[in-house]
Scaffold this motif. Structure first.
Motif, short mmCIF file in Angstrom:
data_model
loop_
_atom_site.label_atom_id
_atom_site.label_comp_id
_atom_site.label_asym_id
_atom_site.label_seq_id
_atom_site.Cartn_x
_atom_site.Cartn_y
_atom_site.Cartn_z
N MET A 112 -8.53 -8.46 -44.00
CA MET A 112 -7.70 -8.71 -42.83
C MET A 112 -8.17 -9.99 -42.12
SD MET A 112 -5.20 -6.51 -42.53
CE MET A 112 -5.01 -6.74 -44.31
N PRO A 113 -7.26 -10.70 -41.45
CA PRO A 113 -7.63 -11.97 -40.79
C PRO A 113 -8.81 -11.79 -39.84
CG PRO A 113 -5.26 -11.71 -40.80
CD PRO A 113 -5.83 -10.41 -41.29
N ALA A 114 -9.79 -12.67 -39.94
CA ALA A 114 -10.98 -12.56 -39.09
C ALA A 114 -10.64 -12.88 -37.63
CB ALA A 114 -12.06 -13.51 -39.60
N GLU A 115 -9.63 -13.69 -37.41
CA GLU A 115 -9.29 -14.14 -36.07
C GLU A 115 -8.20 -13.26 -35.46
OE1 GLU A 115 -9.65 -16.23 -32.65
OE2 GLU A 115 -10.86 -16.58 -34.44
N GLY A 116 -8.57 -12.44 -34.49
CA GLY A 116 -7.57 -11.73 -33.70
C GLY A 116 -7.06 -10.42 -34.24
N TRP A 117 -7.40 -10.06 -35.49
CA TRP A 117 -6.80 -8.86 -36.06
C TRP A 117 -7.24 -7.60 -35.33
CZ3 TRP A 117 -8.91 -4.65 -38.91
CH2 TRP A 117 -7.93 -3.78 -39.44
N THR A 118 -8.53 -7.49 -35.00
CA THR A 118 -9.01 -6.27 -34.35
C THR A 118 -8.34 -6.09 -32.99
OG1 THR A 118 -10.92 -7.49 -33.48
CG2 THR A 118 -11.23 -6.25 -35.52
N ARG A 119 -8.13 -7.18 -32.25
CA ARG A 119 -7.46 -7.05 -30.96
C ARG A 119 -6.02 -6.58 -31.14
NH1 ARG A 119 -6.88 -8.06 -25.72
NH2 ARG A 119 -4.97 -9.05 -24.97
N ARG A 120 -5.35 -7.10 -32.14
CA ARG A 120 -3.96 -6.69 -32.38
C ARG A 120 -3.89 -5.20 -32.72
NH1 ARG A 120 -4.20 -11.41 -36.05
NH2 ARG A 120 -3.74 -13.24 -34.75
N VAL A 121 -4.81 -4.73 -33.54
CA VAL A 121 -4.82 -3.31 -33.90
C VAL A 121 -5.08 -2.44 -32.67
CG1 VAL A 121 -6.05 -1.53 -35.21
CG2 VAL A 121 -5.48 -3.71 -36.29
N LEU A 122 -6.02 -2.85 -31.83
CA LEU A 122 -6.31 -2.09 -30.62
C LEU A 122 -5.09 -2.01 -29.71
CD1 LEU A 122 -9.91 -3.28 -29.70
CD2 LEU A 122 -9.23 -1.00 -30.42
N LEU A 123 -4.42 -3.13 -29.52
CA LEU A 123 -3.21 -3.13 -28.67
C LEU A 123 -2.13 -2.26 -29.29
CD1 LEU A 123 -2.99 -6.88 -27.57
CD2 LEU A 123 -3.87 -4.93 -26.26
N ASN A 124 -1.98 -2.31 -30.60
CA ASN A 124 -1.04 -1.47 -31.31
C ASN A 124 -1.32 0.01 -31.04
OD1 ASN A 124 -0.24 -1.17 -34.91
ND2 ASN A 124 0.49 0.00 -33.19
N LEU A 125 -2.58 0.41 -31.18
CA LEU A 125 -2.96 1.81 -30.97
C LEU A 125 -2.75 2.24 -29.53
CD1 LEU A 125 -6.27 1.90 -33.06
CD2 LEU A 125 -4.03 2.81 -33.72
N GLN A 126 -3.13 1.39 -28.58
CA GLN A 126 -2.99 1.72 -27.16
C GLN A 126 -1.52 1.87 -26.78
OE1 GLN A 126 -5.14 -1.53 -25.41
NE2 GLN A 126 -7.15 -0.73 -26.03
N LEU A 127 -0.69 1.01 -27.31
CA LEU A 127 0.75 1.10 -27.02
C LEU A 127 1.36 2.37 -27.62
CD1 LEU A 127 1.78 -2.63 -27.58
CD2 LEU A 127 2.10 -1.33 -25.45
#
Length: 219
Positions: A112-127
């Motif tokens: 998975m992309p090293a830049e920004g992917w973890t933040r995107r997943v977290l926002l996805n889960l929170q939403l």
């Protein structure tokens, strides 16, 4: 949208200009949608407002995603699509089904992309936790991924006959273990990283055999 294969950064760089632009537009939609939905609530952002923010038409949006739920759930959807792509060619090397699936998930997380992917997943889960329609969309996707993975394994390998539940149970356990690891990772107060998700994944999968023999003792 399961036909879309997630590409690495090197593959993206090798694409023709038009395809690179499409990939950049897709990523801009995902990032903008997640930020706006987080800031204003999922229902507080219209599709027109999202398209205006990215400066694209609704026609362009629907060439890329099917709905607001689809774009908000893209980070985890990309992971699962990459997982399906991985098990299409992975050599089992005599491993159990559960180990085979675990290795595939670990390999995909690493890609998975090293830049920004973890933040995107977290926002996805929170939403998804706060948005019933998005949660339902993610659950539907998970079911579709499971059935597609089962079809791939059945096609590629000499597996037990259809009335033997072991293959499906192993797949269900792998998916459940992944979700358990993902939830624990997202709830951890430490900064989330791909490495910490991988470590939690390994620990969770290692606990599966013990879970199958766990007995209950009255207090």
């Amino acid at each position: 949208m399961l036909a879309r294969r997630v590409m690495t950064e090197d593959e993206l760089r090798d694409l023709p200009l038009r395809e690179r632009k499409k990939a950049r537009t897709r990523q801009a939609l995902i990032d903008t949608a997640l930020e706006l939905f987080t800031e204003r609530g999922f229902d507080g952002v219209t599709l027109d407002e999202l398209c205006d923010a990215v400066e694209i038409s609704k026609r362009t949006f629907f060439r890329t995603f099917t709905s607001k739920e689809d774009v908000a759930g893209a980070p985890t959807q990309d992971l699962w699509i990459a997982f399906l792509d991985d098990i299409e060619s992975r050599d089992p090397a005599g491993a159990t089904v559960l180990t085979f699936l675990c290795d595939a998930l670990l390999a995909v997380i690493d890609r998975m992309p090293a830049e920004g992917w973890t933040r995107r997943v977290l926002l996805n889960l929170q939403l998804a936790e706060k948005t019933p329609s998005l949660d339902a969309h993610c659950r539907h996707l998970c079911d579709l991924i499971t059935r597609t993975a089962l079809d791939i394994l059945t096609r590629r390998f000499d597996v037990p006959p259809g009335d033997d539940p072991r293959l499906r149970l192993a797949l269900d356990m792998a998916v459940a273990a992944f979700h358990h690891a993902l939830e624990g990772w997202a709830a951890d107060p430490a900064e989330p990283t791909r490495a910490s998700l991988t470590a939690r994944m390994r620990d969770t999968f290692a606990a599966v055999p013990g879970a199958l023999t766990l007995t209950l003792t009255p207090r």
